[in-house]
Scaffold this motif. Structure first.
Motif, PDB file in Angstrom:
ATOM      1  N   ARG A   1      -8.585  -2.446   4.433  1.00 23.01           N
ATOM      2  CA  ARG A   1      -8.588  -3.684   5.343  1.00 23.01           C
ATOM      3  C   ARG A   1      -9.555  -4.713   4.924  1.00 23.01           C
ATOM      4  N   ARG A   2     -10.512  -4.440   3.832  1.00 20.31           N
ATOM      5  CA  ARG A   2     -11.251  -5.286   3.385  1.00 20.31           C
ATOM      6  C   ARG A   2     -10.503  -6.247   2.273  1.00 20.31           C
ATOM      7  N   LEU A   3      -9.599  -5.615   1.423  1.00 19.99           N
ATOM      8  CA  LEU A   3      -8.786  -6.141   0.759  1.00 19.99           C
ATOM      9  C   LEU A   3      -7.761  -7.189   1.518  1.00 19.99           C
ATOM     10  N   VAL A   4      -7.317  -6.643   2.505  1.00 20.28           N
ATOM     11  CA  VAL A   4      -6.532  -7.532   3.374  1.00 20.28           C
ATOM     12  C   VAL A   4      -7.111  -9.008   3.713  1.00 20.28           C
ATOM     13  N   LEU A   5      -8.227  -8.644   4.261  1.00 20.74           N
ATOM     14  CA  LEU A   5      -9.138  -9.722   4.731  1.00 20.74           C
ATOM     15  C   LEU A   5      -9.459 -10.741   3.404  1.00 20.74           C
ATOM     16  N   ASP A   6      -9.745 -10.199   2.660  1.00 16.43           N
ATOM     17  CA  ASP A   6     -10.035 -11.017   1.436  1.00 16.43           C
ATOM     18  C   ASP A   6      -8.709 -11.653   0.831  1.00 16.43           C
ATOM     19  N   THR A   7      -7.571 -11.385   0.896  1.00 22.38           N
ATOM     20  CA  THR A   7      -6.381 -11.741   0.138  1.00 22.38           C
ATOM     21  C   THR A   7      -5.910 -12.829   1.447  1.00 22.38           C
ATOM     22  N   LEU A   8      -6.221 -12.455   2.765  1.00 17.34           N
ATOM     23  CA  LEU A   8      -5.834 -13.480   3.726  1.00 17.34           C
ATOM     24  C   LEU A   8      -6.840 -14.838   3.594  1.00 17.34           C
ATOM     25  N   SER A   9      -8.110 -14.638   3.163  1.00 18.22           N
ATOM     26  CA  SER A   9      -9.023 -15.798   2.983  1.00 18.22           C
ATOM     27  C   SER A   9      -8.598 -16.618   1.717  1.00 18.22           C
ATOM     28  N   ARG A  10      -7.833 -15.966   0.994  1.00 19.49           N
ATOM     29  CA  ARG A  10      -7.296 -16.846  -0.315  1.00 19.49           C
ATOM     30  C   ARG A  10      -5.890 -17.565  -0.147  1.00 19.49           C
ATOM     31  N   VAL A  11      -5.300 -17.203   0.990  1.00 18.93           N
ATOM     32  CA  VAL A  11      -3.879 -17.676   1.319  1.00 18.93           C
ATOM     33  C   VAL A  11      -3.886 -18.569   2.473  1.00 18.93           C
ATOM     34  N   GLU A  12      -4.609 -18.329   3.471  1.00 21.39           N
ATOM     35  CA  GLU A  12      -4.419 -19.298   4.642  1.00 21.39           C
ATOM     36  C   GLU A  12      -5.536 -18.928   5.703  1.00 21.39           C
ATOM     37  N   ARG A  13      -5.652 -20.188   6.551  1.00 19.74           N
ATOM     38  CA  ARG A  13      -6.303 -19.735   7.881  1.00 19.74           C
ATOM     39  C   ARG A  13      -5.554 -18.552   8.575  1.00 19.74           C
ATOM     40  N   ALA A  14      -6.060 -17.700   9.360  1.00 22.89           N
ATOM     41  CA  ALA A  14      -5.413 -16.308   9.753  1.00 22.89           C
ATOM     42  C   ALA A  14      -5.835 -16.121  11.102  1.00 22.89           C
ATOM     43  N   ASP A  15      -5.097 -15.656  11.978  1.00 26.38           N
ATOM     44  CA  ASP A  15      -5.491 -14.890  13.216  1.00 26.38           C
ATOM     45  C   ASP A  15      -5.661 -13.304  13.063  1.00 26.38           C
ATOM     46  N   SER A  16      -6.247 -12.669  13.764  1.00 22.94           N
ATOM     47  CA  SER A  16      -6.863 -11.377  13.772  1.00 22.94           C
ATOM     48  C   SER A  16      -5.787 -10.229  13.895  1.00 22.94           C
ATOM     49  N   VAL A  17      -4.516 -10.508  13.378  1.00 25.42           N
ATOM     50  CA  VAL A  17      -3.348  -9.529  13.700  1.00 25.42           C
ATOM     51  C   VAL A  17      -3.585  -8.125  12.653  1.00 25.42           C
ATOM     52  N   PHE A  18      -4.592  -8.354  11.603  1.00 19.08           N
ATOM     53  CA  PHE A  18      -4.631  -7.281  10.803  1.00 19.08           C
ATOM     54  C   PHE A  18      -5.522  -6.023  11.617  1.00 19.08           C
ATOM     55  N   LEU A  19      -6.101  -6.607  12.840  1.00 18.70           N
ATOM     56  CA  LEU A  19      -6.805  -5.390  13.718  1.00 18.70           C
ATOM     57  C   LEU A  19      -5.823  -4.699  14.761  1.00 18.70           C
ATOM     58  N   GLU A  20      -6.227  -3.763  15.287  1.00 19.20           N
ATOM     59  CA  GLU A  20      -5.418  -3.141  16.211  1.00 19.20           C
ATOM     60  C   GLU A  20      -6.661  -3.155  17.599  1.00 19.20           C
ATOM     61  N   GLU A  21      -7.268  -4.424  17.768  1.00 18.95           N
ATOM     62  CA  GLU A  21      -7.980  -4.550  18.901  1.00 18.95           C
ATOM     63  C   GLU A  21      -8.194  -6.222  19.144  1.00 18.95           C
TER      64      GLU A  21
ATOM     65  N   PHE B   1       0.838  -1.123   0.203  1.00 24.75           N
ATOM     66  CA  PHE B   1      -0.080   0.192  -0.101  1.00 24.75           C
ATOM     67  C   PHE B   1       0.799   1.186  -0.033  1.00 24.75           C
ATOM     68  N   ARG B   2       2.081   1.056   0.708  1.00 21.69           N
ATOM     69  CA  ARG B   2       2.973   2.266   0.894  1.00 21.69           C
ATOM     70  C   ARG B   2       3.548   2.447  -0.499  1.00 21.69           C
ATOM     71  N   VAL B   3       4.178   1.317  -0.959  1.00 17.17           N
ATOM     72  CA  VAL B   3       4.925   1.283  -2.267  1.00 17.17           C
ATOM     73  C   VAL B   3       4.013   2.287  -3.432  1.00 17.17           C
ATOM     74  N   PHE B   4       2.886   1.671  -3.315  1.00 17.15           N
ATOM     75  CA  PHE B   4       1.968   2.516  -4.618  1.00 17.15           C
ATOM     76  C   PHE B   4       1.270   3.584  -4.137  1.00 17.15           C
ATOM     77  N   ASP B   5       1.378   4.086  -2.946  1.00 16.20           N
ATOM     78  CA  ASP B   5       0.698   5.180  -2.376  1.00 16.20           C
ATOM     79  C   ASP B   5      -0.746   4.957  -2.301  1.00 16.20           C
ATOM     80  N   LEU B   6      -1.245   4.074  -2.173  1.00 14.22           N
ATOM     81  CA  LEU B   6      -2.597   3.542  -2.053  1.00 14.22           C
ATOM     82  C   LEU B   6      -3.167   3.572  -0.534  1.00 14.22           C
ATOM     83  N   PRO B   7      -4.579   3.953  -0.282  1.00 15.41           N
ATOM     84  CA  PRO B   7      -5.243   3.959   0.929  1.00 15.41           C
ATOM     85  C   PRO B   7      -5.204   2.576   1.352  1.00 15.41           C
ATOM     86  N   TYR B   8      -5.142   2.419   2.632  1.00 12.83           N
ATOM     87  CA  TYR B   8      -5.248   1.202   3.377  1.00 12.83           C
ATOM     88  C   TYR B   8      -6.476   0.543   3.132  1.00 12.83           C
TER      89      TYR B   8
END
Length: 322
Positions: A152-172, A143-150
């Motif tokens: 989170r929905r894309l992060v979650l969708d990507t995780l769903s296509r990669v592996e089971r995951a923990d909620s480390v993408f949240l700050e709570e 997101f920073r390389v391409f100066d795109l707004p963060y």
């Protein structure tokens, strides 16, 4: 951008949200032309296992629910542009590389020439969410390389296509379905702990033990439901001591299916050290004590001697958010 007139230099590109100049727009092939070397970074915290892991029926389906236990230990991904390098480099790690490919396809972009670098404080295969943290750190870097707004929905969708995951993408804290990649309930950031923990030498393959876990959950739905109710009520009340008690219950239930060699010893000595509870990586090899107040230097010495007597070098870490 202002057109050149004579020898008048072009003004610098507009600043991004962090005050740094934004990279120029993508060309027709989806590449960005970086005129000089710049480094971009993405960071993600890991976990010390879970405060709760157990069954939850959601939308009529049995799921594995987690309350991940965030720790102040991190994974980093750095990307440095380099015009002399080959274009299109992918980050190290099979899952991080797959996540990067999904991101680039989604935005119709190509990596500029450059080099990836990785660093992590999270042990692999012990329950510290090292793989998920690597993926999230990679995406945050992109997101920073391409100066795109963060996004989170894309992060979650990507995780769903990669592996089971923990909620480390949240700050709570959150009650999260690791397989369905669904946040069931957000639990806020008011609770925090001081911990002392050890890592047993055994590595756990999460995928291999999942059938054994689900069978165990079917046989013990009622005690897990009681434990989860107590956990959610404790978070609702902002009561870390009650959260620690529910964590101890969840850890004790986990001991029936994926036992930790030193768990019973830690449980027997908990009151001696004044610990408020015990936590474990339910599908890992991390376990330790929860304290609602910072242990004194003298207590840290006693805990260190105790863990050393068990054959372990202990670690101290701040966890949660409160």
């Amino acid at each position: 951008m202002t057109r050149r007139r004579g020898r008048t230099p072009e003004p610098p590109p507009p600043a991004g949200t962090d005050g740094a100049p934004r990279p120029p727009l993508a060309d027709a092939d989806g590449r960005r032309a970086f005129s000089d070397a710049r480094t971009f970074s993405g960071v993600c915290h890991g976990t010390l296992g879970e405060l709760f892991q157990g069954p939850l029926r959601f939308a009529g389906r049995p799921e594995i629910a987690l309350v991940s236990f965030p720790v102040d230990r991190h994974a980093w991904r750095h990307f440095t542009t380099d015009p002399t390098a080959a274009p299109g480099p992918l980050p190290p790690g099979e899952r991080s590389a797959l996540a990067a490919e999904i991101f680039l396809r989604h935005h119709h972009l190509t990596m500029p020439p450059g080099r990836w670098h990785a660093h992590s404080e999270l042990a692999v295969g012990v329950g510290m969410a090292s793989s998920t943290a690597d993926v999230v750190a990679t995406l945050r870097c992109l997101f920073r390389v391409f100066d795109l707004p963060y996004d989170r929905r894309l992060v979650l969708d990507t995780l769903s296509r990669v592996e089971r995951a923990d909620s480390v993408f949240l700050e709570e804290f959150a009650l999260y379905l690791s397989g369905a990649h669904r946040v069931v309930r957000r639990l806020g950031s008011a609770v925090g702990f001081h911990t002392v923990y050890l890592v047993e030498p055994a590595l756990v393959d999460t995928h291999a033990v999942t059938p054994r876990l689900t069978a165990h959950y079917r046989r013990h739905e009622a005690p897990y439901a009681d434990c989860l109710r107590d956990m959610l009520e404790a978070f609702e009340a902002g009561d870390p001591a009650a959260v620690a008690r529910a964590s101890t219950t969840s850890a004790t239930l986990s001991q029936q299916v994926l036992p930790k060699r030193d768990f019973e010893t830690l449980l027997d000595h908990r009151a001696e050290f004044g610990a408020d509870g015990i936590f474990v990586a339910h599908t890992g090899s991390v376990l330790g004590y929860l304290f609602t107040r910072r242990p004194s230097p003298a207590l840290k010495g006693e805990l260190s001697a105790f863990f050393h007597s068990l054959g372990h070098q202990c670690s101290f870490a701040r966890t949660g958010y409160g």
